[in-house]
Design an enzyme around this catalytic site. Sequence first.
Site, short mmCIF file in Angstrom:
data_model
loop_
_atom_site.label_atom_id
_atom_site.label_comp_id
_atom_site.label_asym_id
_atom_site.label_seq_id
_atom_site.Cartn_x
_atom_site.Cartn_y
_atom_site.Cartn_z
N ASP A 110 0.78 -1.24 0.00
CA ASP A 110 0.00 0.00 0.00
C ASP A 110 0.82 1.29 0.00
OD1 ASP A 110 0.91 0.12 2.67
OD2 ASP A 110 -0.95 -0.75 3.45
N HIS A 125 6.49 -7.93 -0.97
CA HIS A 125 5.45 -8.42 -1.89
C HIS A 125 5.10 -7.39 -2.96
CE1 HIS A 125 3.94 -11.61 1.20
NE2 HIS A 125 4.98 -12.01 0.53
N CYS A 160 8.08 -2.72 -21.21
CA CYS A 160 9.20 -2.12 -20.47
C CYS A 160 9.88 -1.06 -21.33
CB CYS A 160 10.20 -3.23 -20.10
SG CYS A 160 11.66 -2.63 -19.26
N CYS A 163 13.78 -2.57 -21.89
CA CYS A 163 14.12 -3.76 -22.69
C CYS A 163 12.97 -4.25 -23.57
CB CYS A 163 14.61 -4.88 -21.78
SG CYS A 163 13.28 -5.71 -20.89
N SER A 202 0.03 -12.11 10.51
CA SER A 202 -0.35 -13.42 11.01
C SER A 202 0.83 -14.39 10.89
CB SER A 202 -1.56 -13.97 10.24
OG SER A 202 -1.23 -14.05 8.86
N GLU A 232 -3.51 -10.41 17.93
CA GLU A 232 -3.76 -11.76 18.46
C GLU A 232 -2.46 -12.56 18.39
OE1 GLU A 232 -6.67 -13.43 15.76
OE2 GLU A 232 -5.47 -12.88 14.02
P1 NAD Z 1 -2.93 -11.19 7.59
O1 NAD Z 1 -4.23 -10.65 7.11
O2 NAD Z 1 -2.65 -12.62 7.32
O3 NAD Z 1 -2.76 -10.95 9.17
C1 NAD Z 1 -2.94 -9.68 9.75
C2 NAD Z 1 -2.66 -9.81 11.24
O4 NAD Z 1 -2.69 -8.53 11.81
C3 NAD Z 1 -3.71 -10.67 11.97
O5 NAD Z 1 -3.04 -11.50 12.90
C4 NAD Z 1 -4.57 -9.62 12.67
O6 NAD Z 1 -5.14 -10.09 13.88
C5 NAD Z 1 -3.56 -8.53 12.95
N1 NAD Z 1 -4.11 -7.18 13.05
C6 NAD Z 1 -5.16 -6.63 12.37
N2 NAD Z 1 -5.30 -5.33 12.69
C7 NAD Z 1 -4.32 -5.05 13.59
C8 NAD Z 1 -3.93 -3.87 14.28
N3 NAD Z 1 -4.57 -2.71 14.12
N4 NAD Z 1 -2.87 -3.94 15.12
C9 NAD Z 1 -2.19 -5.10 15.29
N5 NAD Z 1 -2.53 -6.25 14.67
C10 NAD Z 1 -3.56 -6.22 13.80
O7 NAD Z 1 -1.81 -10.25 6.98
P2 NAD Z 1 -0.32 -10.59 6.54
O8 NAD Z 1 0.33 -11.43 7.57
O9 NAD Z 1 0.30 -9.29 6.17
O10 NAD Z 1 -0.50 -11.48 5.22
C11 NAD Z 1 -1.41 -11.07 4.22
C12 NAD Z 1 -0.80 -10.89 2.82
O11 NAD Z 1 -1.72 -10.07 2.08
C13 NAD Z 1 0.47 -10.16 2.82
O12 NAD Z 1 1.31 -10.89 2.03
C14 NAD Z 1 0.20 -8.80 2.13
O13 NAD Z 1 1.00 -8.70 0.98
C15 NAD Z 1 -1.19 -8.86 1.62
N6 NAD Z 1 -2.08 -7.75 2.09
C16 NAD Z 1 -1.61 -6.47 2.07
C17 NAD Z 1 -2.41 -5.44 2.51
C18 NAD Z 1 -1.86 -4.04 2.48
O14 NAD Z 1 -1.01 -3.73 1.65
N7 NAD Z 1 -2.31 -3.17 3.37
C19 NAD Z 1 -3.70 -5.71 2.98
C20 NAD Z 1 -4.16 -7.05 2.97
C21 NAD Z 1 -3.31 -8.06 2.52
#
Ligand code: NAD
Length: 270
Positions: A110, A125, A160, A163, A202, A232
């Site tokens: 983001d 990512h 691109c 290239c 997570s 969590e």
């Molecule tokens: P996930 O959704 O698997 O896990 C998010 C974790 O954050 C959860 O354990 C949740 O309980 C916790 N959480 C939620 N809000 C919170 C807060 N305010 N404070 C603290 N903890 C909080 O996310 P992940 O582990 O990043 O994996 C998801 C994949 O999806 C990533 O690879 C990412 O690239 C992508 N993704 C990115 C975005 C973004 O760019 N904002 C959003 C969604 C998913």
Amino acid sequence: MKDSIKRVAEDLMKSKYAIALTGAGISTESGIPDFRGPSGIWTRDPEAEKRAYRSYAKFQKDPKEYWRDRLSGPSLLGDLDKATPNAGHYALAELEGMGILKCIITQNIDNLHQKAGSKKVLDYHGNAFKLRCVSCGGRFESREFDLDRLLIEDQLPPLCQRCGGVLKSDIVHFHEPIPTDMAQQSLEEAGKCDLMLICGTSAVVYPFALLPRMAKERQLGKETILIEINAEPTPLTEEMISDYLVQGKTGQILPKIVEEVRRMQLFTKK
Ligand code: NAD
């Protein structure tokens, strides 16, 4: 809570090379949903997860069709252009400005760490505001391309500028390898750090989730502290990969940590 904030601040003050790992959780307080939290996108709509798993195969099979889909449908995460950083992003940028945090490795696409002023950010990512060449690996700002015009004139996929290779979104899709430069730099940072602040993830998406595990293994040779700040417990908590968890919202906890570090710095200067 007060004690654990103090503990993180003390650990940060003692560290020589602290880095942060971040995930979707740090951006939920900016209005961007996560995937696996209680109101995450996958939690509410498991079909959306299945569709996301098909994106990379679609690109490989037919880049034009992949681009048509991307430009026609709504974005899964909403309008990222309008999203603004929250107190958690600013707190990490402040820790970097203080010389304590050396790097952020983020799973987020983001761009909010950069918007908050963080300088050294590895977009593990990818970044939703960039395009990446699948031939030479070059990255370009999306705004340099008039994608809507290419769609109307049937000129997709974008090519691109260096290239002539095919461009895809810089976002790393499921089943797509992590770009080599990001993978290497992240491994180096995880290998160098003596403190890892793991925020809002997570920790179930691989290979990203290997980074804390790798740092933990290196703990055998030297002292490396792994701290989770998450709403969590995660597998890192349950398998005791992290040394401790501060449970709660990053947007509330991280600014308190910065405040405590500032207080300690004043105290040590006296
Ligand atoms: P996930 O959704 O698997 O896990 C998010 C974790 O954050 C959860 O354990 C949740 O309980 C916790 N959480 C939620 N809000 C919170 C807060 N305010 N404070 C603290 N903890 C909080 O996310 P992940 O582990 O990043 O994996 C998801 C994949 O999806 C990533 O690879 C990412 O690239 C992508 N993704 C990115 C975005 C973004 O760019 N904002 C959003 C969604 C998913």
